[in-house]
Design an enzyme around this catalytic site. Structure first.
Site, PDB file in Angstrom:
ATOM      1  N   CYS A 195      -4.406   5.001   4.662  1.00 46.86           N
ATOM      2  CA  CYS A 195      -2.992   4.795   4.960  1.00 46.86           C
ATOM      3  C   CYS A 195      -2.260   4.491   3.661  1.00 46.86           C
ATOM      4  O   CYS A 195      -2.737   3.700   2.840  1.00 46.86           O
ATOM      5  CB  CYS A 195      -2.833   3.637   5.947  1.00 46.86           C
ATOM      6  SG  CYS A 195      -1.126   3.264   6.363  1.00 46.86           S
ATOM      7  N   LEU A 196      -1.100   5.103   3.481  1.00 46.14           N
ATOM      8  CA  LEU A 196      -0.326   4.876   2.257  1.00 46.14           C
ATOM      9  C   LEU A 196       0.122   3.427   2.127  1.00 46.14           C
ATOM     10  O   LEU A 196       0.340   2.944   1.008  1.00 46.14           O
ATOM     11  CB  LEU A 196       0.898   5.805   2.228  1.00 46.14           C
ATOM     12  CG  LEU A 196       0.597   7.305   2.166  1.00 46.14           C
ATOM     13  CD1 LEU A 196       1.895   8.104   2.158  1.00 46.14           C
ATOM     14  CD2 LEU A 196      -0.250   7.651   0.946  1.00 46.14           C
ATOM     15  N   HIS A 224       2.215   3.806  13.886  1.00 45.74           N
ATOM     16  CA  HIS A 224       3.146   3.085  13.011  1.00 45.74           C
ATOM     17  C   HIS A 224       4.448   2.742  13.733  1.00 45.74           C
ATOM     18  O   HIS A 224       4.970   1.631  13.579  1.00 45.74           O
ATOM     19  CB  HIS A 224       3.469   3.917  11.764  1.00 45.74           C
ATOM     20  CG  HIS A 224       2.466   3.777  10.663  1.00 45.74           C
ATOM     21  ND1 HIS A 224       2.191   2.573  10.044  1.00 45.74           N
ATOM     22  CD2 HIS A 224       1.676   4.687  10.059  1.00 45.74           C
ATOM     23  CE1 HIS A 224       1.280   2.753   9.116  1.00 45.74           C
ATOM     24  NE2 HIS A 224       0.931   4.032   9.099  1.00 45.74           N
ATOM     25  N   GLY A 238       1.146  12.291   6.144  1.00 44.47           N
ATOM     26  CA  GLY A 238       2.014  11.762   7.180  1.00 44.47           C
ATOM     27  C   GLY A 238       2.706  10.510   6.673  1.00 44.47           C
ATOM     28  O   GLY A 238       2.169   9.797   5.815  1.00 44.47           O
ATOM     29  N   HIS A 241      -2.049   8.762  14.295  1.00 42.87           N
ATOM     30  CA  HIS A 241      -1.984   7.748  13.245  1.00 42.87           C
ATOM     31  C   HIS A 241      -0.533   7.356  12.979  1.00 42.87           C
ATOM     32  O   HIS A 241      -0.199   6.164  12.907  1.00 42.87           O
ATOM     33  CB  HIS A 241      -2.642   8.294  11.968  1.00 42.87           C
ATOM     34  CG  HIS A 241      -2.607   7.335  10.818  1.00 42.87           C
ATOM     35  ND1 HIS A 241      -3.751   6.744  10.307  1.00 42.87           N
ATOM     36  CD2 HIS A 241      -1.585   6.865  10.059  1.00 42.87           C
ATOM     37  CE1 HIS A 241      -3.425   5.956   9.296  1.00 42.87           C
ATOM     38  NE2 HIS A 241      -2.105   6.013   9.122  1.00 42.87           N
ATOM     39  N   GLU A 242       0.342   8.356  12.820  1.00 45.93           N
ATOM     40  CA  GLU A 242       1.743   8.064  12.528  1.00 45.93           C
ATOM     41  C   GLU A 242       2.456   7.461  13.733  1.00 45.93           C
ATOM     42  O   GLU A 242       3.320   6.587  13.578  1.00 45.93           O
ATOM     43  CB  GLU A 242       2.475   9.329  12.053  1.00 45.93           C
ATOM     44  CG  GLU A 242       1.910   9.939  10.779  1.00 45.93           C
ATOM     45  CD  GLU A 242       1.777   8.941   9.636  1.00 45.93           C
ATOM     46  OE1 GLU A 242       2.639   8.041   9.523  1.00 45.93           O
ATOM     47  OE2 GLU A 242       0.796   9.037   8.878  1.00 45.93           O
ATOM     48  N   GLN A 269       7.229   2.651   7.286  1.00 47.31           N
ATOM     49  CA  GLN A 269       6.521   2.565   6.008  1.00 47.31           C
ATOM     50  C   GLN A 269       7.464   2.632   4.813  1.00 47.31           C
ATOM     51  O   GLN A 269       7.052   2.347   3.689  1.00 47.31           O
ATOM     52  CB  GLN A 269       5.486   3.684   5.898  1.00 47.31           C
ATOM     53  CG  GLN A 269       4.307   3.534   6.841  1.00 47.31           C
ATOM     54  CD  GLN A 269       3.310   4.649   6.650  1.00 47.31           C
ATOM     55  OE1 GLN A 269       3.447   5.719   7.246  1.00 47.31           O
ATOM     56  NE2 GLN A 269       2.304   4.426   5.813  1.00 47.31           N
TER      57      GLN A 269
END
Length: 216
Positions: free
Chosen positions: A99-100, A145, A46, A141-142, A51
């Site tokens: 998380c990226l 963001h 994701g 999760h996304e 991000q």
């Protein structure tokens, strides 16, 4: 086109993203494709627009890596535009999330099992759907963001204190990562390092001048 991923500490990750007007983003499909390319290059499932530096209500997911455990996730690839969570239901369950934007940190995070969400796809078709299990978790999760939230916000105060130094190091770029990132504190650190010799030099000149004044 692959974008650098914005690291923890950048203000864009803490802003509530703005809604997208299709008239203002005629090339939105290309942005979505670039986000997928960026996500795949970083081995993510994701990725949200903040991000990669865009404070807009957009995120993409591809849950197919979890298809071995849940066959319903085969080919589960979606873009979510102007998403709004309508309802979260079901018992909370834990999963070890990462998380990226926060590499090398993984924590057990509790989320509710089901999420009902309103969104537009890349063709601007409106959907209102309910997702469960791992699909719901990735979406939740996304979605966080684009609301300016991170998975680390869900940790206990004690646990956040324990990882505080790691988070600070990530913001400075002190972390091993296989994909390109932008670190918010790295630039400041580089400037500080460049200024340090100048500061030392100025201090030396001041001391010399002071000594000269005293001796005359």
């Amino acid at each position: 086109m692959k974008y650098p991923i914005i690291a923890y500490g950048d203000p864009v990750l803490r802003k509530k993203a703005t809604a997208i007007d299709p008239a203002e983003y005629p090339h939105l499909k290309q942005l979505i494709e670039n986000m997928y390319e960026t996500m795949y290059a970083a081995h993510g499932v994701g990725l949200a627009a903040p991000q990669v530096g865009f404070s807009m209500r957009l995120f993409v997911v591809d849950a197919s890596p979890f298809a071995d455990d849940d066959p319903s996730l085969t080919g589960f690839k979606k873009a979510f535009i102007n998403a709004a969570v309508l309802e979260e239901t079901g018992e909370e369950w834990p999963f070890n999330e990462g998380c990226l934007s926060i590499p090398d940190i993984r924590e057990d995070i509790y989320r509710q099992k089901n999420v009902r969400i309103s969104f537009y796809d890349e063709d601007w078709k409106h959907h209102e759907e309910t997702f469960s299990g791992m699909a719901a978790r990735i979406i939740q999760h996304e979605y966080d963001h684009i609301e300016g939230k991170l998975f680390t916000d869900k940790l206990s105060p004690l646990r956040r204190r324990l990882i505080e130094k790691k988070l600070t190091d990530i913001s400075k770029g002190i972390v091993d990562v296989e994909y390109k990132m932008k670190f918010p504190a790295a630039k400041k650190r580089a400037v500080d390092l460049r200024l340090k010799p100048l500061v030392v030099s100025l201090k030396s000149h001041c001391v010399f001048y002071l000594r000269l004044r005293i001796s005359t």
